[in-house]
Design an enzyme around this catalytic site. Structure first.
Site, PDB file in Angstrom:
ATOM      1  N   GLY A 186       0.819  -1.214   0.000  1.00  0.00           N
ATOM      2  CA  GLY A 186       0.000   0.000   0.000  1.00  0.00           C
ATOM      3  C   GLY A 186       0.848   1.256   0.000  1.00  0.00           C
ATOM      4  O   GLY A 186       0.541   2.229  -0.696  1.00  0.00           O
ATOM      5  N   ASP A 187       1.925   1.237   0.768  1.00  0.00           N
ATOM      6  CA  ASP A 187       2.835   2.379   0.784  1.00  0.00           C
ATOM      7  C   ASP A 187       3.510   2.543  -0.572  1.00  0.00           C
ATOM      8  O   ASP A 187       3.717   3.671  -1.054  1.00  0.00           O
ATOM      9  CB  ASP A 187       3.891   2.206   1.875  1.00  0.00           C
ATOM     10  CG  ASP A 187       3.283   2.200   3.267  1.00  0.00           C
ATOM     11  OD1 ASP A 187       2.454   3.066   3.546  1.00  0.00           O
ATOM     12  OD2 ASP A 187       3.635   1.322   4.067  1.00  0.00           O
ATOM     13  N   ALA A 188       3.874   1.431  -1.194  1.00  0.00           N
ATOM     14  CA  ALA A 188       4.497   1.491  -2.516  1.00  0.00           C
ATOM     15  C   ALA A 188       3.513   2.056  -3.541  1.00  0.00           C
ATOM     16  O   ALA A 188       3.897   2.822  -4.426  1.00  0.00           O
ATOM     17  CB  ALA A 188       4.972   0.103  -2.948  1.00  0.00           C
TER      18      ALA A 188
END
Length: 216
Positions: A186-188
């Site tokens: 999700g951060d990526a």
């Protein structure tokens, strides 16, 4: 300066499930005084786009609000991630989230976070598209630009709501045999999205880059 950098232990088992144990350390001690130091605030003044993970709400909401208000006052872009369902469930954290919401030009989350937010608002719906639309229509401090809400749904299409419209973007699935670790996907996604946002690309291109980065 008196506290070491945070660390996290990750356990990943054969079926791809993961377990995390975090020691926040220095990350849990951040104060707005550090942000307001001349050299640090100069970085804020030089930036055009800001991104805050919701996790920081538990540490220094004053810092988040200061940056969000700076962005609104100077016609800059402020991006916020819900980051975890508990941010919507714990009253003090939800209060801070709602204080930041008027300044959020882009709001990120996944389907679980979207539904938890809707539940905390008493909306009585689990429909991610409807939730995205309702969040996009919430009041904004700088009403000159609409809020864009981006909800990922794992391997299901990513939902984007803005200006009263919904768009859905299919995800290129990673073959199951190639899955190694979903930590940080999700951060990526957000990293890929922002890489194109700062370059002035369309939302569709931002999502494409997000899907690529998340898959990698």
């Amino acid at each position: 300066e008196a506290t070491p950098t945070g660390t996290c232990a990750a356990c990943i088992v054969g079926d791809g499930e993961r377990s995390l144990v975090a020691n926040l350390a220095a990350a849990n001690n951040y104060k707005i005084d550090h942000l307001k130091q001349a050299d640090n605030w100069a970085v804020v003044e030089a930036a055009r786009v800001f991104y805050s993970a919701g996790f920081f709400i538990t540490v220094s909401p004053e810092s988040m609000l200061a940056v969000a208000q700076h962005a609104a006052a100077n016609d800059k872009t402020y991006c916020l991630n819900i980051s975890a369902p508990f941010i919507c469930e714990v009253p003090p954290f939800k209060k801070t989230l709602m204080a930041l919401m008027p300044y959020a030009d882009f709001l990120f989350g996944n389907e679980t976070e979207a539904r938890t937010f809707a539940k905390s608002e008493g909306w009585g719906t689990d429909d991610v598209e409807e939730i995205a639309l309702r969040v996009s229509r919430m009041s904004k401090a700088n009403g000159c630009r609409p809020r864009t809400v981006v909800f990922t749904q794992g391997a299901d299409p990513t939902v984007v709501a803005a200006g009263g419209n919904i768009a859905k973007f299919p995800v290129t699935r990673v073959p199951e045999e190639k899955l190694v670790d979903t930590n940080g996907a999700g951060d990526a996604f957000v990293g890929g999205f922002l890489s194109q946002l700062v370059a002035g690309k369309s939302v569709a291109e931002c999502v494409r880059a997000g899907h690529y980065a998340g898959g990698v």
